[in-house]
Every structure is written in structure tokens, then in C-alpha cells.
Design an enzyme around this catalytic site. Structure first.
Site, short mmCIF file in Angstrom:
data_model
loop_
_atom_site.label_atom_id
_atom_site.label_comp_id
_atom_site.label_asym_id
_atom_site.label_seq_id
_atom_site.Cartn_x
_atom_site.Cartn_y
_atom_site.Cartn_z
CE LYS A 194 1.14 67.58 80.22
NZ LYS A 194 0.97 67.43 81.68
CD GLU B 287 -13.53 61.58 74.78
OE1 GLU B 287 -14.54 62.00 75.38
OE2 GLU B 287 -13.58 60.88 73.76
CB CYS C 276 -15.99 64.80 82.18
SG CYS C 276 -15.57 63.09 81.83
CD GLU D 114 -16.17 69.91 83.88
OE1 GLU D 114 -15.19 70.55 83.45
OE2 GLU D 114 -16.43 68.76 83.52
P1 NAD Z 1 -6.68 70.68 82.35
O1 NAD Z 1 -7.17 71.02 81.00
O2 NAD Z 1 -6.31 71.77 83.26
O3 NAD Z 1 -5.38 69.75 82.28
C1 NAD Z 1 -5.39 68.51 81.62
C2 NAD Z 1 -4.02 68.22 81.10
O4 NAD Z 1 -3.66 69.21 80.16
C3 NAD Z 1 -2.92 68.21 82.15
O5 NAD Z 1 -1.99 67.18 81.84
C4 NAD Z 1 -2.26 69.55 81.97
O6 NAD Z 1 -0.91 69.59 82.36
C5 NAD Z 1 -2.38 69.73 80.47
N1 NAD Z 1 -2.33 71.11 80.01
C6 NAD Z 1 -2.77 72.22 80.64
N2 NAD Z 1 -2.54 73.31 79.89
C7 NAD Z 1 -1.95 72.89 78.75
C8 NAD Z 1 -1.48 73.52 77.57
N3 NAD Z 1 -1.57 74.84 77.40
N4 NAD Z 1 -0.93 72.77 76.60
C9 NAD Z 1 -0.84 71.43 76.74
N5 NAD Z 1 -1.24 70.77 77.84
C10 NAD Z 1 -1.81 71.48 78.83
O7 NAD Z 1 -7.79 69.75 82.95
P2 NAD Z 1 -7.81 69.09 84.40
O8 NAD Z 1 -8.24 70.16 85.34
O9 NAD Z 1 -6.55 68.34 84.65
O10 NAD Z 1 -8.93 67.98 84.21
C11 NAD Z 1 -10.24 68.22 84.46
C12 NAD Z 1 -10.99 68.42 83.16
O11 NAD Z 1 -10.94 67.24 82.37
C13 NAD Z 1 -12.45 68.67 83.38
O12 NAD Z 1 -12.91 69.71 82.55
C14 NAD Z 1 -13.11 67.36 82.98
O13 NAD Z 1 -14.45 67.46 82.59
C15 NAD Z 1 -12.24 66.91 81.88
N6 NAD Z 1 -12.37 65.47 81.68
C16 NAD Z 1 -13.03 65.02 80.57
C17 NAD Z 1 -13.19 63.65 80.35
C18 NAD Z 1 -13.91 63.13 79.14
O14 NAD Z 1 -13.79 61.95 78.86
N7 NAD Z 1 -14.65 63.94 78.39
C19 NAD Z 1 -12.65 62.75 81.26
C20 NAD Z 1 -11.98 63.24 82.37
C21 NAD Z 1 -11.84 64.61 82.56
#
Ligand code: NAD
Length: 495
Positions: free
Chosen positions: A180, A255, A289, A390
Site C-alpha cells: 500500500k 522503520e 529519516c 522530526e
Molecule cells: P505516515 O506515517 O503518515 O504514513 C506512512 C504510510 O502509512 C502511508 O502509506 C500512509 O497512508 C499510511 N498510514 C497512515 N495512517 C495509517 C493507519 N492508521 N493505518 C495504516 N496505515 C496508515 O508517514 P509519512 O509522513 O508518509 O512518512 C514520513 C515518515 O516516515 C517520517 O517520520 C520518516 O522519518 C519516516 N521514514 C522512516 C524511514 C526509516 O527507514 N526508518 C524511512 C523513510 C521514512
């Protein structure tokens, strides 16, 4: 929809069970290009019932796929790697339209992802168990078996990379998947599905349903027939997932976010340290991240480093992401732009000194996109909001420190623990400090060095589990221990 929407590229279908299907309870949306603020494509977002269809397909495909010999799964992954390599120019442009990062940065990442798929292919026939010495009366051994149907939930900041790390490992392990992608970057995973199809993976093994988090994403987490969710995204979303998945005791790999300390000791090679610290503050428009958004600088070199950041910020060419000469593109969407600008305001309110940057860019060429200046705050205290949270924007917080102990204390004073960097010429200090930093990845005299072979993941609120490395399949495997008696003798306990 604007009048010209009929001219946009259309990606109207989800990929489920080896077929392109129309969403049944989703919608078609315009995907916005953050460089222009205008739609660049029409994309499908699926709903909960689309997730159900995809999970059903993945479940049906699981028995045969999980029993396929590892070397056959490897051959398919290698074919996918070749097709992926040929599609890099197309994928880089699509990914950039969706999330705004530079096309040339995407090209570099996609080129590395080819190696990633090859790496996972090479692991596919090596999920070996162990034999356990006991005595002649029993033969005890372990086997590694795929965990089942995996839900892969992907963020918008590095969609195809996050997808690759999950898809490659899960398929190599013998799992089937429902991917997804994030609602704001729905397209590239659909193109990946086309490549998976061309490579000849059996129907249902790999399915893609872009969708909103609270509908499609949540259904994947709650679905009783999804054995495991592998998620890259924010820590707040992961907390919610743990609650939503509790009834099914869902297995998770996470992650999550980071607020990496990048420590510059006075004895470092300062020029290289500044190259790395400025790059890691602003690369990918700060939307990674792993980047070093907290720059911890030993007090004796603090003023020099602040000046270097001020000068370097002037050299950053912010501009349209498809122009290779540019250094930095836009923020990925309006909400992220708003968030970054809010934090710049918090920095000022909390008493940090705005050294340079801090504004949305309003030149005629860039005003409609979500561009923000590379920004530097000095005099930052680690308790300020810009140092704690962040931001995910191109905002560097320069924090002074005195001595190793204070550097380590500040570095670890964060809920996160994903990555960290430190610069010193003293090899003893490199070992002392790196061994006390609470982070899953510590870089010494370099930064952001990442390979398929280097395990990656977070301490503390930055995650659960690791991706990459020789153990990359572990999150997708269960261990079965089998004990076989060589005698078949079992005493009657009730004489
Ligand atoms: P997010 O958590 O808002 O969304 C990520 C994904 O989760 C999206 O596909 C979203 O639709 C889905 N999602 C949101 N709410 C959900 C729920 N209740 N149930 C299931 N799925 C849900 O994050 P974002 O803003 O898209 O991404 C940025 C974040 O990702 C930052 O915090 C960043 O640090 C982190 N990140 C971490 C890594 C790592 O390897 N540690 C890598 C890239 C990004």
C-alpha cells in the site's frame, strides 16, 4: 478536475491477483506535482474492500509460492532486477513528479535498488536452519518458514526504496504481499507492478493497492488474514498500528522517524565534516529519516561552522527537480511545506537565532510549488521544538557542546535512535563515542552511507527490527524447531 485533466497520464487500475482492476470502494484522484502545485497524473486509491480482495489473492497464492524452491524465486527476482534497471529513466521521472525529489537523486537511488533486488535474490535459497546437538536419542533441527501474507505500508518520502526493501526480502523469503503506497505517491508502485508482471511472478504473489492510511492502510493492519505488517513511516502512525493490530497479535517491522545527531568534534577534518553536515541537513529537501538535522558542534569551532553553514546555504540551487544542475527540490506536499514553515516559526519563538533561510520561495518560476529555503538555526538548545521533533524540512539546528560526555548526552537526549554521525581524527574517541550512541546506525567520518549489506533500523522510537544485511529475510521468516526421536520410545507415565 481542471479542464486539462483529460490530457494527464492515467493510472486507473489497482494490481490484484495478476490483473489490473478498477477500485471497488476507492476513487480516482489527481496526483499533485509538488514542483508545480498542479496535477501531473490520475491515480487510483483503493479502499478497504480492495484491500480485502488483494489479501484474498495473496492468501491463495501463498502455499504454492512459499513451497517454490528458493533458487526459482531468486531467478524471478533477478529478472525483476533486470527489468527494473531498464525502467530507471521512467521510474525516476514518475517518482520525482510524485514526491518532488530531484530526478537525478532518484536515478541514483533506483540504480542502487537494482543491486538491492539482486541481493535479495542471492538470499532466496539461503534461509537455512541449524542442527542442534543433544544426544543420539534425538535429532533436533530448525527450519525457516515464510511468515505468510505481508502488508507493506509505504511512506511518500522514498516510495520505491522503501518498497524495494520490503518486497525484495518478503518475496525472497517466500511470503506474498499486498503493497500500500502512500496516498500522495501512488503511481510508482503501480509501475513496479507492471515490471513484476512482466518478470512472470505468479498471480497474487504481489499486489498493489494505493490508498489512504485510515481506510486502506488500517484495513491491512486489522485484517485477520495478514500475518505481518512491514511499515516505514512516522512513529505516531506505528503507535496506532500496534493498537489496531492488537486483536490479531499482528507481527510488525517498523522503520520510523529520526532526529539524528551529527557531531563535529574540533579535532575533525573540518572541511569534510562541513561538507557532510551541510549535505545531510538539506539533501532530499530534508525529507529523510536518516538525515542529520541536529548538528552538534564543539564550542571551539562553533562560530566557524555557523559561518560555513551560512555561506554554503547561499550556494544551494533550489529549483525544478528535473533540472540536473539543481541541488534541492520542493517539499513533497502542501502539508509538509506548512509543517516546515511552522517549525521555522517555532525556532524563532523558542529563541534560536535564524542564521539564514526560513522562507517559502516566491520567485515566478517556483511560487506555485512547495519550495522552501535551506535554513540554519544557531544557538539551538536541545530542548527547543526544532531540536526535539522530526521536521522533515531543510532545517539545520546547530547546537554547541563542550567535550565528549556532553556531546553524547545531547545526542542521546531524544526519543529517536535511528542514525548518528560523528567526525573526529582520534580513533579512540571514534570508538568511545560511537559505542555510547543510542542509534541503529552510526557513521564515523562519513554520513548516509547505506548498502544492501548493512543492517538498517532504529533503537528506541525509531523502529522495531532491521532491514538489509545478510539477515534481511529474518523479519519474514518463522523458525520451526523439529525434534525427532531416533528410538521412538516413550514411557507410560501412569504405571
Ligand atoms: P505516515 O506515517 O503518515 O504514513 C506512512 C504510510 O502509512 C502511508 O502509506 C500512509 O497512508 C499510511 N498510514 C497512515 N495512517 C495509517 C493507519 N492508521 N493505518 C495504516 N496505515 C496508515 O508517514 P509519512 O509522513 O508518509 O512518512 C514520513 C515518515 O516516515 C517520517 O517520520 C520518516 O522519518 C519516516 N521514514 C522512516 C524511514 C526509516 O527507514 N526508518 C524511512 C523513510 C521514512
Amino acid at each position: 478536475m481542471p479542464q486539462d485533466s483529460a490530457l494527464l497520464p492515467r493510472y486507473e487500475h489497482l494490481y490484484i491477483n495478476g490483473e489490473w482492476v478498477t477500485p471497488i470502494d476507492g476513487e480516482l484522484v489527481e496526483s499533485i506535482d509538488p514542483a508545480t502545485g498542479r496535477p501531473w497524473a490520475i491515480a487510483p486509491l483503493g479502499g478497504a474492500r480492495d484491500i480485502d480482495r488483494a489479501v484474498e489473492a495473496a492468501r491463495r497464492a501463498f502455499p504454492a509460492w512459499s513451497r517454490k524452491p528458493g533458487h526459482e524465486r531468486a531467478a524471478l527476482l533477478r529478472r525483476l532486477a533486470d527489468l527494473f534497471a531498464a525502467a530507471i529513466p521512467e521510474l525516476a521521472v514518475i517518482e520525482s513528479h510524485d514526491n518532488g525529489n530531484l530526478v537525478r537523486e532518484h536515478r541514483a537511488s533506483l540504480t542502487a535498488q537494482v543491486q538491492w533486488y539482486q541481493w535479495f535474490a542471492s538470499l532466496a535459497d539461503k534461509a537455512q536452519g541449524t542442527t542442534i546437538p543433544i544426544d543420539d536419542s534425538v535429532h533436533a533441527f530448525t527450519t525457516r518458514v515464510p511468515v505468510g501474507v505481508v502488508g507493506a505500508i509505504i511512506p511518500w518520502n522514498a516510495p520505491l526504496l522503501a518498497t524495494c526493501l520490503k518486497v525484495g526480502a518478503a518475496l525472497a523469503a517466500g511470503c506474498t504481499l499486498v503493497v500500500k503506497p502512500a496516498e500522495s505517491t501512488p503511481v510508482s508502485a503501480l509501475v513496479l507492478a507492471r515490471l513484476v508482471h512482466e518478470a512472470g511472478f505468479p498471480p497474487g504473489v504481489f499486489n498493489v493497492v494505493p490508498g489512504h492510511g485510515r481506510t486502506a492502510g488500517q484495513r491491512l493492519v486489522e485484517h485477520p488474514d495478514v500475518d505481518k505488517v512491514s511499515f516505514t513511516g512516522s512513529t505516531a502512525t506505528a503507535r496506532r498500528m500496534v493498537r489496531d493490530g492488537a486483536d490479531n497479535l499482528k507481527r510488525f517491522t517498523f522503520e520510523l522517524g529520526g532526529k539524528a545527531p551529527h557531531i563535529l568534534f574540533a579535532d575533525a577534518d573540518i572541511d569534510n565534516a562541513i561538507n557532510a553536515a551541510t549535505a545531510s541537513a538539506w539533501r532530499l529537501t530534508g525529507q529523510s529519516c536518516a538525515l542529520g538535522s541536529r548538528v552538534l558542534v564543539e564550542r571551539s569551532i562553533y562560530d566557524r561552522v555557523v559561518e560555513a553553514f551560512r555561506e554554503r546555504a547561499k550556494a544551494v540551487r533550489v529549483g525544478l527537480p528535473w533540472i540536473d544542475a539543481n541541488h534541492m527540490g520542493p517539499q513533497a506536499h502542501q502539508q509538509q511545506l506548512d509543517k516546515t514553515l511552522s517549525y521555522i516559526q517555532y525556532g524563532k519563538e523558542d529563541g534560536a537565532e535564524l542564521v539564514t533561510g526560513g522562507r517559502r520561495i516566491d520567485t515566478p518560476e517556483l511560487a506555485a510549488g512547495y519550495f522552501v529555503e535551506p535554513t540554519v538555526f544557531a544557538g539551538v538548545d536541545n530542548g527547543m521544538r526544532i531540536a526535539r521533533d522530526e521536521i522533515f524540512g531543510p532545517v539545520a539546528s546547530l547546537i554547541p557542546f563542550d567535550g565528549e560526555d556532553e556531546a553524547i548526552a545531547i545526542a542521546n537526549d531524544t526519543p529517536y535512535g535511528l542514525t548518528a554521525g560523528l567526525w573526529t581524527r582520534d580513533v579512540g574517541r571514534a570508538h568511545r563515542v560511537s559505542s555510547r550512541i543510542e542509534a541503529g546506525m552510526v557513521w564515523v567520518n562519513t554520513y548516509s552511507f547505506l548498502r544492501w549489506s548493512t543492517p538498517y533500523g532504529g533503537f528506541k522510537a525509531s523502529g522495531w527490527g532491521r532491514e538489509n544485511g545478510i539477515d534481511a529475510l529474518d523479519p519474514y521468516l518463522e523458525t520451526r524447531t523439529t525434534v525427532i526421536s531416533t528410538t521412538g520410545q516413550f514411557p507410560n507415565l501412569y504405571v
